[in-house]
Design a protein around this motif. Sequence first.
Motif, PDB file in Angstrom:
ATOM      1  N   SER A 157       0.825  -1.217   0.000  1.00  0.00           N
ATOM      2  CA  SER A 157       0.000   0.000   0.000  1.00  0.00           C
ATOM      3  C   SER A 157       0.852   1.257   0.000  1.00  0.00           C
ATOM      4  CB  SER A 157      -0.888   0.025   1.244  1.00  0.00           C
ATOM      5  OG  SER A 157      -1.699  -1.116   1.257  1.00  0.00           O
ATOM      6  N   LEU A 158       0.300   2.259  -0.671  1.00  0.00           N
ATOM      7  CA  LEU A 158       0.906   3.589  -0.662  1.00  0.00           C
ATOM      8  C   LEU A 158      -0.151   4.525  -0.085  1.00  0.00           C
ATOM      9  CD1 LEU A 158       3.269   5.405  -1.688  1.00  0.00           C
ATOM     10  CD2 LEU A 158       1.935   5.749  -3.745  1.00  0.00           C
ATOM     11  N   VAL A 159       0.237   5.260   0.944  1.00  0.00           N
ATOM     12  CA  VAL A 159      -0.727   6.145   1.609  1.00  0.00           C
ATOM     13  C   VAL A 159      -0.191   7.562   1.535  1.00  0.00           C
ATOM     14  CG1 VAL A 159      -1.804   6.694   3.830  1.00  0.00           C
ATOM     15  CG2 VAL A 159      -1.491   4.303   3.162  1.00  0.00           C
ATOM     16  N   SER A 160      -1.045   8.492   1.088  1.00  0.00           N
ATOM     17  CA  SER A 160      -0.612   9.879   0.936  1.00  0.00           C
ATOM     18  C   SER A 160      -1.542  10.805   1.710  1.00  0.00           C
ATOM     19  CB  SER A 160      -0.630  10.256  -0.549  1.00  0.00           C
ATOM     20  OG  SER A 160      -0.512  11.659  -0.698  1.00  0.00           O
ATOM     21  N   LEU A 161      -0.955  11.645   2.524  1.00  0.00           N
ATOM     22  CA  LEU A 161      -1.779  12.636   3.215  1.00  0.00           C
ATOM     23  C   LEU A 161      -1.984  13.818   2.272  1.00  0.00           C
ATOM     24  CD1 LEU A 161      -3.233  13.466   5.837  1.00  0.00           C
ATOM     25  CD2 LEU A 161      -1.125  14.575   6.558  1.00  0.00           C
ATOM     26  N   ASP A 162      -3.216  14.158   2.048  1.00  0.00           N
ATOM     27  CA  ASP A 162      -3.659  15.357   1.312  1.00  0.00           C
ATOM     28  C   ASP A 162      -3.518  15.321  -0.207  1.00  0.00           C
ATOM     29  OD1 ASP A 162      -4.543  16.490   3.565  1.00  0.00           O
ATOM     30  OD2 ASP A 162      -2.958  17.984   3.758  1.00  0.00           O
ATOM     31  N   PHE A 163      -2.503  14.615  -0.734  1.00  0.00           N
ATOM     32  CA  PHE A 163      -2.282  14.742  -2.174  1.00  0.00           C
ATOM     33  C   PHE A 163      -2.580  13.436  -2.904  1.00  0.00           C
ATOM     34  CE2 PHE A 163       0.727  17.679  -0.035  1.00  0.00           C
ATOM     35  CZ  PHE A 163      -0.065  18.796  -0.215  1.00  0.00           C
ATOM     36  N   GLU A 164      -3.515  13.506  -3.836  1.00  0.00           N
ATOM     37  CA  GLU A 164      -3.892  12.312  -4.583  1.00  0.00           C
ATOM     38  C   GLU A 164      -2.977  12.120  -5.778  1.00  0.00           C
ATOM     39  OE1 GLU A 164      -7.706  14.452  -6.542  1.00  0.00           O
ATOM     40  OE2 GLU A 164      -7.533  12.310  -6.953  1.00  0.00           O
ATOM     41  N   ILE A 165      -3.048  10.913  -6.355  1.00  0.00           N
ATOM     42  CA  ILE A 165      -2.236  10.640  -7.546  1.00  0.00           C
ATOM     43  C   ILE A 165      -3.159  10.779  -8.743  1.00  0.00           C
ATOM     44  CG2 ILE A 165      -0.828   8.929  -8.736  1.00  0.00           C
ATOM     45  CD1 ILE A 165      -0.393   7.725  -5.823  1.00  0.00           C
ATOM     46  N   GLU A 166      -2.882  11.789  -9.531  1.00  0.00           N
ATOM     47  CA  GLU A 166      -3.713  12.053 -10.711  1.00  0.00           C
ATOM     48  C   GLU A 166      -3.759  10.827 -11.609  1.00  0.00           C
ATOM     49  OE1 GLU A 166      -4.943  15.169 -12.194  1.00  0.00           O
ATOM     50  OE2 GLU A 166      -4.823  16.077 -10.194  1.00  0.00           O
ATOM     51  N   GLY A 167      -4.952  10.455 -12.068  1.00  0.00           N
ATOM     52  CA  GLY A 167      -5.090   9.374 -13.037  1.00  0.00           C
ATOM     53  C   GLY A 167      -5.110   7.988 -12.413  1.00  0.00           C
ATOM     54  N   GLN A 168      -4.976   7.881 -11.077  1.00  0.00           N
ATOM     55  CA  GLN A 168      -5.027   6.565 -10.422  1.00  0.00           C
ATOM     56  C   GLN A 168      -6.275   6.492  -9.547  1.00  0.00           C
ATOM     57  OE1 GLN A 168      -3.018   4.181 -11.263  1.00  0.00           O
ATOM     58  NE2 GLN A 168      -1.899   5.656 -12.527  1.00  0.00           N
TER      59      GLN A 168
ATOM     60  N   VAL B 243      -6.868  11.454   3.587  1.00  0.00           N
ATOM     61  CA  VAL B 243      -5.842  10.413   3.455  1.00  0.00           C
ATOM     62  C   VAL B 243      -6.190   9.578   2.231  1.00  0.00           C
ATOM     63  CG1 VAL B 243      -4.785   8.396   4.540  1.00  0.00           C
ATOM     64  CG2 VAL B 243      -5.460  10.348   5.957  1.00  0.00           C
ATOM     65  N   TRP B 244      -5.284   9.540   1.270  1.00  0.00           N
ATOM     66  CA  TRP B 244      -5.488   8.775   0.034  1.00  0.00           C
ATOM     67  C   TRP B 244      -4.770   7.437   0.165  1.00  0.00           C
ATOM     68  CZ3 TRP B 244      -8.689  10.704  -3.696  1.00  0.00           C
ATOM     69  CH2 TRP B 244      -9.000  12.069  -3.600  1.00  0.00           C
ATOM     70  N   VAL B 245      -5.506   6.366  -0.120  1.00  0.00           N
ATOM     71  CA  VAL B 245      -4.936   5.023   0.035  1.00  0.00           C
ATOM     72  C   VAL B 245      -4.908   4.331  -1.328  1.00  0.00           C
ATOM     73  CG1 VAL B 245      -5.234   2.779   1.161  1.00  0.00           C
ATOM     74  CG2 VAL B 245      -5.877   4.882   2.373  1.00  0.00           C
ATOM     75  N   TYR B 246      -3.739   3.848  -1.733  1.00  0.00           N
ATOM     76  CA  TYR B 246      -3.579   3.164  -3.033  1.00  0.00           C
ATOM     77  C   TYR B 246      -3.003   1.774  -2.792  1.00  0.00           C
ATOM     78  CZ  TYR B 246      -4.198   7.839  -4.866  1.00  0.00           C
ATOM     79  OH  TYR B 246      -4.715   9.077  -5.142  1.00  0.00           O
TER      80      TYR B 246
ATOM     81  N   ALA C  46      -8.022   5.516  -6.331  1.00  0.00           N
ATOM     82  CA  ALA C  46      -7.626   5.205  -4.952  1.00  0.00           C
ATOM     83  C   ALA C  46      -8.494   4.075  -4.417  1.00  0.00           C
ATOM     84  CB  ALA C  46      -7.778   6.444  -4.080  1.00  0.00           C
ATOM     85  N   GLN C  47      -7.884   3.251  -3.548  1.00  0.00           N
ATOM     86  CA  GLN C  47      -8.676   2.219  -2.868  1.00  0.00           C
ATOM     87  C   GLN C  47      -9.650   2.892  -1.901  1.00  0.00           C
ATOM     88  OE1 GLN C  47      -6.302  -0.435  -0.485  1.00  0.00           O
ATOM     89  NE2 GLN C  47      -8.104  -1.347   0.464  1.00  0.00           N
ATOM     90  N   ALA C  48      -9.222   3.998  -1.313  1.00  0.00           N
ATOM     91  CA  ALA C  48     -10.094   4.730  -0.392  1.00  0.00           C
ATOM     92  C   ALA C  48      -9.578   6.154  -0.241  1.00  0.00           C
ATOM     93  CB  ALA C  48     -10.100   4.050   0.971  1.00  0.00           C
ATOM     94  N   CYS C  49     -10.487   7.031   0.148  1.00  0.00           N
ATOM     95  CA  CYS C  49     -10.090   8.396   0.504  1.00  0.00           C
ATOM     96  C   CYS C  49     -10.777   8.710   1.828  1.00  0.00           C
ATOM     97  CB  CYS C  49     -10.540   9.358  -0.590  1.00  0.00           C
ATOM     98  SG  CYS C  49     -10.280  11.069  -0.099  1.00  0.00           S
ATOM     99  N   LEU C  50      -9.975   8.837   2.867  1.00  0.00           N
ATOM    100  CA  LEU C  50     -10.548   9.056   4.203  1.00  0.00           C
ATOM    101  C   LEU C  50     -10.627  10.559   4.468  1.00  0.00           C
ATOM    102  CD1 LEU C  50      -8.332   6.404   6.042  1.00  0.00           C
ATOM    103  CD2 LEU C  50     -10.668   6.095   5.182  1.00  0.00           C
TER     104      LEU C  50
END
Length: 245
Positions: free
Chosen positions: A210-221, A235-238, A223-227
């Motif tokens: 898993s890749l988890v990003s606070l605040d910034f999403e990955i354009e064009g992907q 929190v963006w979860v990929y 997400a498994q979830a956005c909390l």
Amino acid sequence: MPLTRWPLPALLSWGAAWLLFMQLQRLGVSPMSALLAAAFLGAALAFFHSARWRRLMVALGFPLSMLLTGGAAAWPAWAWLLPLALLLLAYPRRSWGDAPLFPTPRHALQALSELLPLADGERVLDAGCGLGHGLRELRRSYPQVQLQGIEWSPLLARLAGWLCPWAQIERGDMWAQSWQPFGLVYVFQRPESMARVWAKARAEMRPGASLVSLDFEIEGQVAQACLELGGRHRVWVYRLPGPAR
Ligand SMILES: C[S@@+](CC[C@H](N)C(=O)[O-])C[C@H]1O[C@@H](n2cnc3c(N)ncnc32)[C@H](O)[C@@H]1O
């Protein structure tokens, strides 16, 4: 008044810097070395605060009070470079291109362990760990994992190691480190870095990690979830789908 109630921490920090300055001089240390040591103490104490204006007030309190009390008359001209040197130590030029220090807020990652359970001993990385705020939140969610941090700024890396003795913290470049061993990589960087973060994760992390990003999403992907954390934080979860082609 509790010791943590503002502005008491600032007053205590300034007092500690002055005390150190006077004690060092009493011990025969030169005024300039005593000044440098006290200014470094003030700067280090500043990092205990998450709000930027509080950090500035704590870090600048001692040098400014020196100025106001006339102590500056004895300074050599180069002493005015001291604040710049401190700034460069905390934010080396190279990390300006990625993200400066903004700490992960308290409890930001608390819903993560339900969504992404991790096995005991799994390795988790905070890439660009700053002072360890993200590591502390990861630890709250995953007390059973092995936490690692990497940080470009030598000063921040040293302080993070001191503040998070339970994590393995390295001073280095997160782009040069392999993410292959990690079941979860956490980033709190900036929007412009996210495409590079995703390319690195795809190339190096194993499928299902898993890749988890606070605040910034990955354009064009997708997400498994956005909390939603309330306020401006998310929190963006990929999940890594498979090895990069
Ligand atoms: C927004 S802060 C996040 C700090 C921490 N992860 C947290 O969430 O509390 C970003 C951090 O990444 C660090 N950084 C930026 N570029 C880096 C790089 N190439 N390698 C390692 N650290 C880097 C910065 O120095 C800064 O401390």
